[in-house]
Write a protein that holds these residues in place. Structure first.
Motif, PDB file in Angstrom:
ATOM      1  N   MET A  83      10.182 -10.886  -5.102  1.00  0.00           N
ATOM      2  CA  MET A  83       9.642 -10.786  -3.736  1.00  0.00           C
ATOM      3  C   MET A  83       8.523  -9.744  -3.722  1.00  0.00           C
ATOM      4  N   ALA A  84       7.408 -10.052  -3.066  1.00  0.00           N
ATOM      5  CA  ALA A  84       6.264  -9.134  -3.021  1.00  0.00           C
ATOM      6  C   ALA A  84       6.597  -7.906  -2.199  1.00  0.00           C
ATOM      7  N   LEU A  85       6.096  -6.769  -2.651  1.00  0.00           N
ATOM      8  CA  LEU A  85       6.288  -5.516  -1.916  1.00  0.00           C
ATOM      9  C   LEU A  85       5.402  -5.484  -0.679  1.00  0.00           C
ATOM     10  N   SER A  86       5.894  -4.836   0.371  1.00  0.00           N
ATOM     11  CA  SER A  86       5.069  -4.635   1.562  1.00  0.00           C
ATOM     12  C   SER A  86       4.039  -3.554   1.279  1.00  0.00           C
ATOM     13  N   ARG A  87       3.073  -3.442   2.174  1.00  0.00           N
ATOM     14  CA  ARG A  87       2.049  -2.398   2.012  1.00  0.00           C
ATOM     15  C   ARG A  87       2.698  -1.024   1.954  1.00  0.00           C
ATOM     16  N   ARG A  88       3.637  -0.736   2.843  1.00  0.00           N
ATOM     17  CA  ARG A  88       4.297   0.572   2.868  1.00  0.00           C
ATOM     18  C   ARG A  88       5.098   0.801   1.585  1.00  0.00           C
ATOM     19  N   GLU A  89       5.765  -0.236   1.072  1.00  0.00           N
ATOM     20  CA  GLU A  89       6.565  -0.088  -0.144  1.00  0.00           C
ATOM     21  C   GLU A  89       5.702   0.225  -1.353  1.00  0.00           C
ATOM     22  N   ILE A  90       4.490  -0.320  -1.367  1.00  0.00           N
ATOM     23  CA  ILE A  90       3.569  -0.002  -2.457  1.00  0.00           C
ATOM     24  C   ILE A  90       3.273   1.492  -2.476  1.00  0.00           C
ATOM     25  N   LEU A  91       2.984   2.045  -1.295  1.00  0.00           N
ATOM     26  CA  LEU A  91       2.658   3.468  -1.207  1.00  0.00           C
ATOM     27  C   LEU A  91       3.861   4.329  -1.545  1.00  0.00           C
ATOM     28  N   LEU A  92       5.037   3.986  -0.980  1.00  0.00           N
ATOM     29  CA  LEU A  92       6.224   4.783  -1.219  1.00  0.00           C
ATOM     30  C   LEU A  92       6.611   4.771  -2.690  1.00  0.00           C
ATOM     31  N   SER A  93       6.451   3.649  -3.351  1.00  0.00           N
ATOM     32  CA  SER A  93       6.791   3.580  -4.761  1.00  0.00           C
ATOM     33  C   SER A  93       5.903   4.516  -5.563  1.00  0.00           C
ATOM     34  N   GLY A  94       4.645   4.678  -5.129  1.00  0.00           N
ATOM     35  CA  GLY A  94       3.734   5.590  -5.805  1.00  0.00           C
ATOM     36  C   GLY A  94       4.191   7.023  -5.690  1.00  0.00           C
ATOM     37  N   VAL A  95       4.738   7.390  -4.540  1.00  0.00           N
ATOM     38  CA  VAL A  95       5.224   8.745  -4.333  1.00  0.00           C
ATOM     39  C   VAL A  95       6.493   8.978  -5.147  1.00  0.00           C
ATOM     40  N   VAL A  96       7.421   8.028  -5.072  1.00  0.00           N
ATOM     41  CA  VAL A  96       8.725   8.176  -5.725  1.00  0.00           C
ATOM     42  C   VAL A  96       8.576   8.296  -7.234  1.00  0.00           C
ATOM     43  N   PHE A  97       7.724   7.485  -7.821  1.00  0.00           N
ATOM     44  CA  PHE A  97       7.606   7.460  -9.277  1.00  0.00           C
ATOM     45  C   PHE A  97       6.471   8.346  -9.793  1.00  0.00           C
ATOM     46  N   GLY A  98       5.966   9.229  -8.931  1.00  0.00           N
ATOM     47  CA  GLY A  98       5.049  10.264  -9.387  1.00  0.00           C
ATOM     48  C   GLY A  98       3.701   9.766  -9.838  1.00  0.00           C
ATOM     49  N   MET A  99       3.052   8.961  -9.049  1.00  0.00           N
ATOM     50  CA  MET A  99       1.701   8.513  -9.380  1.00  0.00           C
ATOM     51  C   MET A  99       0.763   9.700  -9.537  1.00  0.00           C
ATOM     52  N   THR A 100      -0.198   9.587 -10.422  1.00  0.00           N
ATOM     53  CA  THR A 100      -1.259  10.580 -10.485  1.00  0.00           C
ATOM     54  C   THR A 100      -2.117  10.448  -9.242  1.00  0.00           C
ATOM     55  N   GLY A 101      -2.956  11.462  -8.996  1.00  0.00           N
ATOM     56  CA  GLY A 101      -3.821  11.416  -7.820  1.00  0.00           C
ATOM     57  C   GLY A 101      -4.703  10.183  -7.812  1.00  0.00           C
ATOM     58  N   VAL A 102      -5.293   9.871  -8.972  1.00  0.00           N
ATOM     59  CA  VAL A 102      -6.188   8.719  -9.052  1.00  0.00           C
ATOM     60  C   VAL A 102      -5.421   7.431  -8.799  1.00  0.00           C
ATOM     61  N   ALA A 103      -4.225   7.329  -9.414  1.00  0.00           N
ATOM     62  CA  ALA A 103      -3.425   6.116  -9.241  1.00  0.00           C
ATOM     63  C   ALA A 103      -2.976   5.956  -7.798  1.00  0.00           C
ATOM     64  N   PHE A 104      -2.608   7.082  -7.167  1.00  0.00           N
ATOM     65  CA  PHE A 104      -2.157   7.012  -5.778  1.00  0.00           C
ATOM     66  C   PHE A 104      -3.309   6.592  -4.867  1.00  0.00           C
ATOM     67  N   GLU A 105      -4.498   7.145  -5.126  1.00  0.00           N
ATOM     68  CA  GLU A 105      -5.670   6.742  -4.330  1.00  0.00           C
ATOM     69  C   GLU A 105      -5.963   5.263  -4.524  1.00  0.00           C
ATOM     70  N   SER A 106      -5.774   4.776  -5.732  1.00  0.00           N
ATOM     71  CA  SER A 106      -5.988   3.345  -5.992  1.00  0.00           C
ATOM     72  C   SER A 106      -4.989   2.501  -5.212  1.00  0.00           C
ATOM     73  N   ALA A 107      -3.735   2.995  -5.144  1.00  0.00           N
ATOM     74  CA  ALA A 107      -2.721   2.272  -4.384  1.00  0.00           C
ATOM     75  C   ALA A 107      -3.056   2.265  -2.904  1.00  0.00           C
ATOM     76  N   GLN A 108      -3.556   3.403  -2.410  1.00  0.00           N
ATOM     77  CA  GLN A 108      -3.968   3.476  -1.007  1.00  0.00           C
ATOM     78  C   GLN A 108      -5.103   2.502  -0.730  1.00  0.00           C
ATOM     79  N   ALA A 109      -6.064   2.439  -1.666  1.00  0.00           N
ATOM     80  CA  ALA A 109      -7.193   1.517  -1.498  1.00  0.00           C
ATOM     81  C   ALA A 109      -6.703   0.069  -1.492  1.00  0.00           C
ATOM     82  N   ALA A 110      -5.734  -0.237  -2.356  1.00  0.00           N
ATOM     83  CA  ALA A 110      -5.185  -1.594  -2.404  1.00  0.00           C
ATOM     84  C   ALA A 110      -4.449  -1.916  -1.113  1.00  0.00           C
ATOM     85  N   GLU A 111      -3.701  -0.929  -0.598  1.00  0.00           N
ATOM     86  CA  GLU A 111      -2.985  -1.121   0.670  1.00  0.00           C
ATOM     87  C   GLU A 111      -3.963  -1.370   1.805  1.00  0.00           C
ATOM     88  N   PHE A 112      -5.071  -0.616   1.805  1.00  0.00           N
ATOM     89  CA  PHE A 112      -6.075  -0.776   2.857  1.00  0.00           C
ATOM     90  C   PHE A 112      -6.722  -2.160   2.760  1.00  0.00           C
TER      91      PHE A 112
END
Length: 449
Positions: A1-30
């Motif tokens: 099942m596809a993750l929701s936009r919010r779940e994509i962001l939360l997963s980045g926080v939980v699993f310790g995304m780097t700053g660049v990776a987290f920004e990329s996730a935010q851009a993808a969510e946007f």
């Protein structure tokens, strides 16, 4: 099942995304949020705005918005002096052709009294209508509360805010071994020091045109003395209190160290006097600072320092004014109109808007390396000045009172303060003369509450 936009962001926080990776996730969510806007009804919106660098910046990004969302935008740009009357006419005529308004932030109480704007509170909470990382509280509280809310409602999203700061001639201050004023006592003493220190040099320049303009300048100092023209909590008249008299006497003392025709100065004359090298200091709007770096308008390029408004006996306070984006209450396309507002004021686009000449309103932009690196002293002064404006809001006051009677209050106060400035009355006489008229205004306000 596809993750929701919010779940994509939360997963980045939980699993310790780097700053660049987290920004990329935010851009993808946007981008996912943008894609969700395509194919929905109301594919065209019309915006009524004023001519302003913020409008120019948003217009420059409009083709990108149209491509990303499929929403076509038509701009109508008018002068700042006519936009409210045009909006009121549209309201009266039940004209539904506009979908986004640029609104005067200090007049939100008047807009609300006429029921001209939609409350944006529910849209801000709607995770389909608004990007997950929108973060409304990232917009500086001085802007959020000062030009975005009225009567407990969010009526606008700030896009062209301004506060006041003190600009000073670094070269002159260094020449005479002076430091930038931090307190109101130091400001007055410094203005006196530079008055006629050199041929054609005056201590300070600021707006003092008799009438409403003078009242707005007076209100830069009243909070620091614990003074009120009208108490904004009770709407009782306090113009003849000892504290209010003291604040007026301070203003007049300060203006006695300005050019001799100061009673005619509006914003343009005030900044021009400083930019031409006529005064050692200038106390005015942050939004006018580009004049000082424009070689076609300024003779003091590279010679200017900036600090926050000076503190007084009761603390450090500042004003906030400017423009926000709102939805007309009678718009037929609120969903698409809000999409435009949310996109242009989002975290993802805020820095791009500023890069195009827009005004920073988000804390994440004001403190970003990209913004602060351009001029660290200026960036700090703007942030500190906005914090001072936040102090004013924290004591329950607005630079322009949140009432439809605000203009009448300030016209009355400014007229009688002008009588004292012109030495036609003493400060005490002027305040006593103003009291009966202000009491009539106070009675109307209380009756309407």
């Amino acid at each position: 099942m596809a993750l929701s936009r919010r779940e994509i962001l939360l997963s980045g926080v939980v699993f310790g995304m780097t700053g660049v990776a987290f920004e990329s996730a935010q851009a993808a969510e946007f981008a996912a949020w943008e894609a969700g806007l395509k194919g929905k009804p109301a594919r065209e919106i019309r915006i009524l705005a004023i001519s302003h660098p913020a409008s120019d910046a948003m217009k420059a990004l409009t083709p990108e918005f149209e491509a990303a969302t499929g929403i076509k935008v038509t701009w109508e740009v008018v002068g700042s002096g006519e936009i409210m009357s045009k909006q009121l006419l549209a309201q009266t005529a039940r004209d539904t052709s506009y979908d986004v308004y640029m609104v005067r932030g200090t007049a939100l109480a008047e807009y609300e009294a006429k029921r001209m704007l939609a409350d944006l509170g529910d849209l801000l909470k709607d995770k389909d209508a608004t990007p997950d990382d929108y973060d409304f509280e990232d917009i500086h509280i001085a802007y959020r509360q000062g030009i975005g809310t009225a009567k407990g409602k969010t009526l606008g999203i700030p896009v062209a805010g301004e506060t006041f700061f003190l600009s000073y001639r670094k070269d002159l201050f260094e020449k005479y071994g002076r430091k930038a004023p931090d307190t109101m006592d130091e400001l007055l003493e410094t203005a006196r020091f530079f008055q006629n220190k050199e041929p054609g040099l005056y201590g300070i320049s600021m707006r003092a045109e008799t009438g409403r303009t003078l009242a707005l300048s007076w209100e830069l100092f009243t909070p620091a003395f614990g003074a009120n023209v009208i108490d904004q909590k009770t709407w009782d008249v306090a113009v003849d209190s000892p504290e209010t008299q003291q604040s007026l006497e301070y203003l007049l003392a300060l203006l006695s160290n300005a050019p001799p025709d100061i009673e005619t100065y509006s914003w343009d004359a005030a900044v021009s006097a400083f930019a031409s090298g006529k005064t050692a200091m200038w106390f005015d709007a942050t939004s006018l600072q580009p004049w000082l770096t424009d070689t076609t308008k300024s003779k003091i390029v590279g010679k200017v320092g900036y600090v926050a408004p000076p503190s007084g006996p009761k603390g450090r306070f500042g004003p906030v004014g400017g423009w926000s984006l709102g939805l007309p209450a009678n718009s037929r396309n609120k969903e698409a109109g809000w999409a435009f507002i949310a996109w242009m004021t989002s975290k993802q686009k805020a820095k791009e808007v500023v890069a195009k000449g827009g005004v920073p309103s988000r804390l994440s932009t004001l403190t970003s390396p990209e913004f602060t690196a351009q001029d660290p002293v200026l960036a700090k002064a703007i942030k500190d000045s906005l914090d001072a404006a936040g102090n004013l809001l924290s004591i329950g006051r607005n630079w322009v009172p949140q009432t439809a009677e605000a203009n009448k209050i300030q016209q009355t106060a400014g007229f009688y303060a002008g009588q004292a400035l012109l030495k036609k009355m003493s400060p005490k006489e002027a305040l006593a003369a103003a009291k009966p008229e202000l009491e009539q205004i106070s009675a109307r306000i209380k009756k309407s509450i």
